[in-house]
Design an enzyme around this catalytic site. Sequence first.
Site, mmCIF file in Angstrom:
data_model
loop_
_atom_site.group_PDB
_atom_site.id
_atom_site.type_symbol
_atom_site.label_atom_id
_atom_site.label_comp_id
_atom_site.label_asym_id
_atom_site.label_seq_id
_atom_site.Cartn_x
_atom_site.Cartn_y
_atom_site.Cartn_z
ATOM 1 N N GLN A 123 0.840 -1.201 0.000
ATOM 2 C CA GLN A 123 0.000 0.000 0.000
ATOM 3 C C GLN A 123 0.876 1.252 0.000
ATOM 4 O O GLN A 123 1.647 1.470 0.933
ATOM 5 C CB GLN A 123 -0.901 -0.016 1.237
ATOM 6 C CG GLN A 123 -1.821 1.170 1.388
ATOM 7 C CD GLN A 123 -2.632 1.092 2.678
ATOM 8 O OE1 GLN A 123 -2.089 0.845 3.748
ATOM 9 N NE2 GLN A 123 -3.935 1.298 2.578
ATOM 10 N N GLY A 124 0.760 2.073 -1.018
ATOM 11 C CA GLY A 124 1.556 3.288 -1.132
ATOM 12 C C GLY A 124 0.777 4.520 -0.730
ATOM 13 O O GLY A 124 0.366 5.313 -1.590
ATOM 14 N N TYR A 125 0.567 4.696 0.565
ATOM 15 C CA TYR A 125 -0.171 5.852 1.077
ATOM 16 C C TYR A 125 0.761 6.827 1.800
ATOM 17 O O TYR A 125 0.992 7.940 1.358
ATOM 18 C CB TYR A 125 -1.261 5.407 2.052
ATOM 19 C CG TYR A 125 -2.557 4.945 1.430
ATOM 20 C CD1 TYR A 125 -2.663 4.666 0.068
ATOM 21 C CD2 TYR A 125 -3.696 4.769 2.212
ATOM 22 C CE1 TYR A 125 -3.860 4.225 -0.486
ATOM 23 C CE2 TYR A 125 -4.898 4.349 1.667
ATOM 24 C CZ TYR A 125 -4.978 4.075 0.317
ATOM 25 O OH TYR A 125 -6.161 3.653 -0.222
ATOM 26 N N SER A 126 1.293 6.427 2.958
ATOM 27 C CA SER A 126 2.029 7.336 3.835
ATOM 28 C C SER A 126 3.288 7.866 3.177
ATOM 29 O O SER A 126 3.954 7.171 2.401
ATOM 30 C CB SER A 126 2.410 6.631 5.142
ATOM 31 O OG SER A 126 1.265 6.303 5.889
ATOM 32 N N SER A 158 4.502 -1.597 4.393
ATOM 33 C CA SER A 158 4.624 -3.002 4.791
ATOM 34 C C SER A 158 4.734 -3.893 3.553
ATOM 35 O O SER A 158 4.006 -3.710 2.572
ATOM 36 C CB SER A 158 3.407 -3.429 5.619
ATOM 37 O OG SER A 158 3.299 -2.666 6.787
ATOM 38 N N GLU A 241 -9.994 -1.814 5.754
ATOM 39 C CA GLU A 241 -8.742 -2.214 6.395
ATOM 40 C C GLU A 241 -8.967 -2.958 7.697
ATOM 41 O O GLU A 241 -8.163 -3.799 8.079
ATOM 42 C CB GLU A 241 -7.873 -0.980 6.639
ATOM 43 C CG GLU A 241 -6.489 -1.308 7.158
ATOM 44 C CD GLU A 241 -5.598 -0.080 7.207
ATOM 45 O OE1 GLU A 241 -4.369 -0.260 7.307
ATOM 46 O OE2 GLU A 241 -6.107 1.041 7.132
ATOM 47 N N GLU A 364 -4.415 10.190 17.509
ATOM 48 C CA GLU A 364 -4.938 11.549 17.422
ATOM 49 C C GLU A 364 -5.819 11.715 16.180
ATOM 50 O O GLU A 364 -6.877 12.355 16.242
ATOM 51 C CB GLU A 364 -3.783 12.559 17.375
ATOM 52 C CG GLU A 364 -2.989 12.666 18.666
ATOM 53 C CD GLU A 364 -1.927 11.586 18.796
ATOM 54 O OE1 GLU A 364 -1.870 10.687 17.928
ATOM 55 O OE2 GLU A 364 -1.153 11.650 19.766
#
Length: 378
Positions: A123-126, A158, A241, A364
């Site tokens: 997964q290429g998000y962050s 990951s 998820e 948060e």
Amino acid sequence: MERDFRQEVRDWMAAHLTGEFAALAGTGGPGREHEHLDLRARWERVLGAAGWIGLGWPAPHGGGASIAEQVAFHEEYARAGGPGRLSHIGEHLLAPTLVAHGTDAQRRRFLPPIAAATELWCQGYSEPEAGSDLANVQTRAELSGGRWHVTGQKVWTSLAHVADWCFVLARTERGSTRKEGLSYLLVPMDQPGVTVRPIVQLTGTSEFNEVFFDDAVTDADLVVGAPGDGWRIATSTLAHERGVATLGQQMQFARELAAVVGRARATGAFDDPVIADRIADAWVGLQGLRHHALRTLSSAEPDPVAASVAKLLWAGWHQRLGELAIAVEGAGATLVDAAPYELTDAQRLFLFTRADTIYGGADEIQRNIVATSVLGGR
């Protein structure tokens, strides 16, 4: 019937988690993702050949199992000591997204190899400046010559070191900001424009990676949804998820708790009323996690708010379990025996769970989601 299905899973696991695969029992979990990668990849293909991957997909796409059957599979898999899954990102995140938003061609191309575990996903998000604040994505993609050209950096990715493909959230409209102008691209990992670098954790292992895209390319039609609609597609993925697979995660938690209780009895720490009270509190909390998950799964559609609540619940619970594991061991938990200075299970659990309240959506941010959605941001 669920009982018959559960027994079928139990019998299959007993028959197949043997021979060369016996070494996989209990491996590859949180903080141990580095274990037996090649053997676990072969195990995934055995699962796929037996039809255990994609149970929760709609029947036309090879699934059709009821929620009860899906729960039974994940619980029995974890109870048998099934290893950490390498195909779960494709199975539980990308596949439902393609079913909901992909084209027929995309589903025909990608669902069968996910089900067979012949193609693995990450997964290429962050990003360095867009972790919890995902809308700040800076990775760029431009359409030229019939292909998307992707440039940027992803982090905390990951399984990027074993993945064949990555679904990438990238900014495709010049001058766009925040949630606008993003697209959801399917990018092959095995190409010159992709570099993967491991991130060493407190445990000394590397479950996560940095991924650099330097004019990496993918075909023009490998965008899910319309260009510029990536935020909606990405949040749809996030809603999946924390789905039914969380029940399997909780079975792993139960095994960890049982190990802590066993150590408490062996060391005599269980006789300490404070420790005994913390163990009881951990058991009660685990039951709460299960019932929240079951209630969430009974909903007809994925609920992002319930998913955020679940993340808040399990992250804090698991972190406290790591602290309890160290407390049970006493002062000796600060030491390792001798070279090569391998961590004990309690030490690994404690160190890895430090990140539980950050990865997968920081506490948060999850509280902000709940407040904005439920309380209207007041």
